[in-house]
Design a protein around this motif. Structure first.
Motif, short mmCIF file in Angstrom:
data_model
loop_
_atom_site.label_atom_id
_atom_site.label_comp_id
_atom_site.label_asym_id
_atom_site.label_seq_id
_atom_site.Cartn_x
_atom_site.Cartn_y
_atom_site.Cartn_z
N TYR A 109 0.85 -1.18 0.00
CA TYR A 109 0.00 0.00 0.00
C TYR A 109 0.89 1.24 0.00
CZ TYR A 109 -3.77 3.23 1.03
OH TYR A 109 -4.67 4.25 0.95
N LEU A 110 0.68 2.11 -0.97
CA LEU A 110 1.51 3.30 -1.13
C LEU A 110 0.86 4.50 -0.47
CD1 LEU A 110 2.54 2.95 -4.89
CD2 LEU A 110 3.62 1.94 -2.86
N PHE A 111 1.71 5.37 0.09
CA PHE A 111 1.22 6.61 0.70
C PHE A 111 2.38 7.59 0.77
CE2 PHE A 111 2.68 3.72 3.95
CZ PHE A 111 3.29 4.48 4.92
N ARG A 112 2.07 8.80 1.17
CA ARG A 112 3.10 9.83 1.33
C ARG A 112 2.95 10.49 2.69
NH1 ARG A 112 5.93 11.20 -3.28
NH2 ARG A 112 5.12 10.33 -5.22
N ASP A 113 4.06 10.95 3.25
CA ASP A 113 3.97 11.72 4.48
C ASP A 113 3.62 13.16 4.12
OD1 ASP A 113 6.30 12.95 3.60
OD2 ASP A 113 7.61 11.98 5.04
N PRO A 114 3.36 14.02 5.10
CA PRO A 114 2.99 15.41 4.78
C PRO A 114 4.05 16.15 3.96
CG PRO A 114 2.39 14.90 7.04
CD PRO A 114 3.19 13.73 6.53
N ASP A 115 5.29 15.71 4.05
CA ASP A 115 6.37 16.37 3.33
C ASP A 115 6.49 15.90 1.88
OD1 ASP A 115 8.32 18.34 4.48
OD2 ASP A 115 9.73 17.12 3.34
N GLY A 116 5.83 14.79 1.53
CA GLY A 116 5.88 14.28 0.17
C GLY A 116 6.77 13.08 -0.03
N HIS A 117 7.45 12.59 1.03
CA HIS A 117 8.26 11.38 0.89
C HIS A 117 7.35 10.20 0.55
CE1 HIS A 117 10.77 13.87 3.67
NE2 HIS A 117 11.74 13.45 2.86
N GLU A 118 7.77 9.40 -0.42
CA GLU A 118 6.99 8.24 -0.83
C GLU A 118 7.27 7.07 0.10
OE1 GLU A 118 6.13 5.42 -4.76
OE2 GLU A 118 7.66 7.00 -4.83
N LEU A 119 6.20 6.42 0.59
CA LEU A 119 6.31 5.32 1.53
C LEU A 119 5.41 4.18 1.08
CD1 LEU A 119 5.96 7.65 4.59
CD2 LEU A 119 8.00 6.27 4.19
N GLY A 120 5.70 2.98 1.57
CA GLY A 120 4.87 1.82 1.30
C GLY A 120 4.87 0.89 2.49
N ILE A 121 3.80 0.12 2.64
CA ILE A 121 3.72 -0.87 3.72
C ILE A 121 3.21 -2.18 3.13
CG2 ILE A 121 1.43 -0.01 4.43
CD1 ILE A 121 2.18 -0.89 7.31
N TYR A 122 3.84 -3.29 3.52
CA TYR A 122 3.51 -4.61 3.01
C TYR A 122 3.62 -5.62 4.14
CZ TYR A 122 8.53 -5.42 3.21
OH TYR A 122 9.83 -5.55 3.67
N TYR A 123 3.11 -6.82 3.91
CA TYR A 123 3.32 -7.90 4.86
C TYR A 123 3.95 -9.12 4.19
CZ TYR A 123 2.60 -11.89 7.87
OH TYR A 123 2.80 -13.04 8.60
N GLU A 124 3.39 -9.58 3.07
CA GLU A 124 3.91 -10.78 2.41
C GLU A 124 5.34 -10.54 1.93
OE1 GLU A 124 1.36 -12.10 -0.72
OE2 GLU A 124 -0.45 -11.99 0.51
N THR A 125 6.20 -11.51 2.19
CA THR A 125 7.60 -11.36 1.80
C THR A 125 8.22 -12.73 1.55
OG1 THR A 125 9.66 -10.20 2.36
CG2 THR A 125 8.62 -11.46 4.12
N GLU A 126 9.29 -12.72 0.79
CA GLU A 126 10.03 -13.95 0.49
C GLU A 126 11.37 -13.90 1.22
OE1 GLU A 126 12.08 -16.20 -3.37
OE2 GLU A 126 10.59 -14.61 -3.67
N ARG A 127 11.67 -14.97 1.95
CA ARG A 127 12.94 -15.01 2.67
C ARG A 127 14.09 -15.39 1.73
NH1 ARG A 127 9.16 -15.84 6.36
NH2 ARG A 127 9.50 -15.00 8.47
N TYR A 128 15.24 -14.80 1.99
CA TYR A 128 16.43 -15.10 1.20
C TYR A 128 16.92 -16.51 1.51
CZ TYR A 128 21.14 -14.80 -0.71
OH TYR A 128 22.29 -15.04 -1.43
N VAL A 129 17.27 -17.25 0.47
CA VAL A 129 17.83 -18.59 0.64
C VAL A 129 19.26 -18.57 0.11
CG1 VAL A 129 17.65 -21.02 0.03
CG2 VAL A 129 15.56 -19.66 0.39
N ALA A 130 20.21 -18.79 0.99
CA ALA A 130 21.62 -18.74 0.60
C ALA A 130 21.96 -19.88 -0.35
CB ALA A 130 22.51 -18.80 1.84
N GLY A 131 22.87 -19.59 -1.28
CA GLY A 131 23.33 -20.60 -2.22
C GLY A 131 24.63 -21.24 -1.76
N GLU A 132 25.24 -22.03 -2.64
CA GLU A 132 26.48 -22.71 -2.29
C GLU A 132 27.60 -21.72 -1.99
OE1 GLU A 132 27.14 -25.83 -1.71
OE2 GLU A 132 25.06 -26.43 -2.07
N ASP A 133 27.56 -20.54 -2.64
CA ASP A 133 28.66 -19.59 -2.49
C ASP A 133 28.50 -18.66 -1.29
OD1 ASP A 133 26.51 -18.29 -3.57
OD2 ASP A 133 27.72 -16.94 -4.81
N ASP A 134 27.34 -18.68 -0.61
CA ASP A 134 27.18 -17.81 0.55
C ASP A 134 26.41 -18.49 1.69
OD1 ASP A 134 24.65 -17.72 -0.60
OD2 ASP A 134 24.35 -15.60 -0.17
N ARG A 135 26.44 -19.82 1.71
CA ARG A 135 25.75 -20.54 2.77
C ARG A 135 26.53 -20.38 4.08
NH1 ARG A 135 24.57 -24.98 0.22
NH2 ARG A 135 22.47 -24.20 -0.23
#
Length: 317
Positions: A109-135
């Motif tokens: 969900y997108l919104f702005r503060d009174p100053d005009g800064h662009e902001l967003g809020i979310y819940y669903e996310t994907e966790r990072y899964v490390a590979g062989e080179d950074d496990r």
């Protein structure tokens, strides 16, 4: 009335930075801060700090004319919390509506503060899964400790410049359910700066007075390494690589963080701060207010706040 014993927003999620010197800025974040590029889209690359559980931390976007900040996203603590915050934001009249998420994040969900800064809020996310080179050797880390550069572990906070510190701070409090931690009150009664937190950290978002009254500008974003020694070493790394060191290493009086401020090649101010920061475990923690006279004393160990800290922001005006 906001229940300050719990928080609908879990943490600061990610930040978009604009840079007119894309290649140099990419070198700064990828090579000097040891961040990993996880995606590229159009004029943007997405980078993550090494212990970030989500897919990305910074969206770095090429912009020909100026540095600055794009959208800052925060993650809600649950789907129900997201819905509560969206309802509260809509009551302010500053909501913009829903959009698809970016690189592993769900509907935002997108919104702005009174100053005009662009902001967003979310819940669903994907966790990072490390590979062989950074496990990692330890399964409770998101990825391997890089062992090079500044080793920025996570995004810590963002400081916006605001035309009206009080209006922006009140918006954070009411729309996102943030709680005050510290503030500076000038002799004229106005706030020069206001610190807010989502959880037990002493601050996540700050508003500082924009002397230019331009609006929609960035003061700085901050990354957290592990120790003071990491920050001292970072100063040497930046010195060797021609990065402008603006202030520090030193200790803040406000919130007691050990800090270093630099300007990345695109012009955005970047802070490294962590060691010594307070945790606010008291659910009834009183707000700490500093007077104009008290702030004239400078930082914790007496170093005066330098002039550019009050005048430099991005975009530069």
């Amino acid at each position: 009335m906001t229940d300050y014993t719990s928080f609908d927003v879990a943490h600061l999620g990610n930040v978009e930075l604009f840079t007119p010197k894309f290649d140099e800025s990419l070198f700064f974040f990828r090579d000097l801060l040891a961040m990993r590029v996880v995606a590229e889209e159009g004029d943007s690359v997405y980078l993550r700090t090494w212990d970030e559980y989500e897919l990305y931390t910074i969206k770095l976007t090429a912009k020909k004319d100026a540095a600055g900040v794009g959208r800052t996203n925060v993650r809600a603590s649950s789907q129900e919390a997201l819905e509560r915050r969206v309802a509260a934001i809509e009551q302010t009249g500053l909501g913009s509506g829903w959009t698809d998420g970016e690189v592993g994040t769900g509907p935002t969900y997108l919104f702005r503060d009174p100053d005009g800064h662009e902001l967003g809020i979310y819940y669903e996310t994907e966790r990072y899964v490390a590979g062989e080179d950074d496990r990692p050797a330890l399964k409770n880390q998101a990825s391997m400790f890089p062992g090079r550069g500044v080793n920025a572990r996570r995004l810590d906070h963002i400081n916006f410049l605001g035309k009206d510190v009080e209006a922006n701070g009140a918006f954070l409090r009411d729309a996102l359910g943030m709680r005050e931690s510290e503030r500076i009150r000038l002799d004229n009664g106005k706030f020069a700066a206001w610190w807010f937190h989502f959880g037990l950290k002493s601050y996540d978002i700050v508003y500082s007075d924009d002397w230019t009254k331009h609006g929609n500008r960035l003061h700085h974003i901050a990354f957290a390494p592990d120790t003071r020694e990491d920050i001292l070493k970072a100063a040497d790394i930046f010195l060797e690589n021609g990065i402008h060191i603006e202030s520090g290493p030193h200790k803040h009086a406000i919130n007691q963080t050990f800090f270093l401020y630099v300007w990345e090649p695109g012009g955005n101010r970047i802070e490294f701060a962590n060691a010594g920061a307070r945790l606010l475990l008291d659910p009834d923690q009183p707000v700490v207010e500093w007077s104009e006279e008290e702030r004239k004393k400078g930082q914790a160990w007496g170093m005066k706040t330098i002039e550019s800290f009050h005048t430099h922001g991005t975009p530069v005006v």
